[in-house]
Design a protein around this motif. Structure first.
Motif, PDB file in Angstrom:
ATOM      1  N   UNK A  80      25.784 101.545  71.115  1.00  0.00           N
ATOM      2  CA  UNK A  80      24.684 101.598  71.602  1.00  0.00           C
ATOM      3  C   UNK A  80      24.089 103.281  70.761  1.00  0.00           C
ATOM      4  N   UNK A  81      24.833 104.052  70.054  1.00  0.00           N
ATOM      5  CA  UNK A  81      24.497 105.559  69.239  1.00  0.00           C
ATOM      6  C   UNK A  81      24.909 106.581  70.362  1.00  0.00           C
ATOM      7  N   UNK A  82      25.778 106.134  71.559  1.00  0.00           N
ATOM      8  CA  UNK A  82      26.091 107.221  72.293  1.00  0.00           C
ATOM      9  C   UNK A  82      27.180 107.790  71.922  1.00  0.00           C
ATOM     10  N   UNK A  83      27.428 109.186  72.217  1.00  0.00           N
ATOM     11  CA  UNK A  83      29.059 110.280  71.590  1.00  0.00           C
ATOM     12  C   UNK A  83      30.205 109.768  72.103  1.00  0.00           C
ATOM     13  N   UNK A  84      30.734 109.764  71.480  1.00  0.00           N
ATOM     14  CA  UNK A  84      32.629 109.274  71.406  1.00  0.00           C
ATOM     15  C   UNK A  84      33.225 110.526  70.705  1.00  0.00           C
ATOM     16  N   UNK A  85      34.013 111.097  71.218  1.00  0.00           N
ATOM     17  CA  UNK A  85      34.910 111.761  70.047  1.00  0.00           C
ATOM     18  C   UNK A  85      36.285 111.615  71.545  1.00  0.00           C
ATOM     19  N   UNK A  86      37.537 111.998  70.556  1.00  0.00           N
ATOM     20  CA  UNK A  86      38.898 111.565  70.879  1.00  0.00           C
ATOM     21  C   UNK A  86      40.267 112.316  69.518  1.00  0.00           C
TER      22      UNK A  86
ATOM     23  N   UNK B 149      49.135 103.163  66.400  1.00  0.00           N
ATOM     24  CA  UNK B 149      48.005 102.294  67.272  1.00  0.00           C
ATOM     25  C   UNK B 149      47.299 103.400  67.847  1.00  0.00           C
ATOM     26  N   UNK B 150      45.866 102.600  67.814  1.00  0.00           N
ATOM     27  CA  UNK B 150      45.380 103.151  68.422  1.00  0.00           C
ATOM     28  C   UNK B 150      44.531 101.590  70.224  1.00  0.00           C
ATOM     29  N   UNK B 151      44.826 102.489  71.102  1.00  0.00           N
ATOM     30  CA  UNK B 151      45.164 102.148  71.882  1.00  0.00           C
ATOM     31  C   UNK B 151      44.218 101.004  72.738  1.00  0.00           C
ATOM     32  N   UNK B 152      43.693  99.905  73.193  1.00  0.00           N
ATOM     33  CA  UNK B 152      43.032  99.129  73.588  1.00  0.00           C
ATOM     34  C   UNK B 152      41.542 100.006  74.462  1.00  0.00           C
ATOM     35  N   UNK B 153      42.404 100.773  74.795  1.00  0.00           N
ATOM     36  CA  UNK B 153      40.718 100.734  75.650  1.00  0.00           C
ATOM     37  C   UNK B 153      39.816 103.050  74.719  1.00  0.00           C
ATOM     38  N   UNK B 154      40.436 102.836  73.676  1.00  0.00           N
ATOM     39  CA  UNK B 154      40.049 103.995  72.689  1.00  0.00           C
ATOM     40  C   UNK B 154      38.882 102.442  72.053  1.00  0.00           C
ATOM     41  N   UNK B 155      39.374 101.462  71.500  1.00  0.00           N
ATOM     42  CA  UNK B 155      38.776 100.579  69.950  1.00  0.00           C
ATOM     43  C   UNK B 155      37.624  99.990  71.498  1.00  0.00           C
ATOM     44  N   UNK B 156      37.721  99.732  72.477  1.00  0.00           N
ATOM     45  CA  UNK B 156      36.348  99.497  73.992  1.00  0.00           C
ATOM     46  C   UNK B 156      35.731 100.678  73.731  1.00  0.00           C
ATOM     47  N   UNK B 157      35.974 101.676  73.725  1.00  0.00           N
ATOM     48  CA  UNK B 157      34.617 103.000  73.925  1.00  0.00           C
ATOM     49  C   UNK B 157      34.105 103.087  72.386  1.00  0.00           C
TER      50      UNK B 157
END
Length: 92
Positions: A64-70, A49-57
């Protein structure tokens, strides 16, 4: 260290895969034909499962095109777990 590349379009519903590298096929066990047009997170989640925070980010980064890493835990076609470093970069 093995790495692969996937390309998807976040402007389309469910963010479908448009292309995957040969290494993606090797690491995950899925062929291009099985994954093109599908959402990679749904395909590889296998109950992880993906956390809600990860889904939002992820949503914000896609908009927006901003970078995201996880780092996520995903499943190969065989069911074996593997660590997946998602490094999302927008192309504007």
């Amino acid at each position: 260290c093995q790495f692969c590349v996937t390309i998807s379009d976040p402007r389309l519903p469910s963010c479908p895969l448009l292309a995957v590298s040969d290494q993606f096929q090797t690491i995950t066990g899925y062929s291009r034909e099985e994954v093109i047009g599908k959402n990679v997170a749904t395909l590889l989640s296998g109950g992880c499962k993906l956390r809600n925070l990860d889904k939002e980010q992820l949503k914000r980064a896609s908009e927006t095109g901003e970078p995201y890493a996880q780092v996520f835990v995903h499943r190969k076609k065989t069911g074996e777990l593997f660590l997946d470093l998602m490094d999302l970069r927008g192309l504007n």
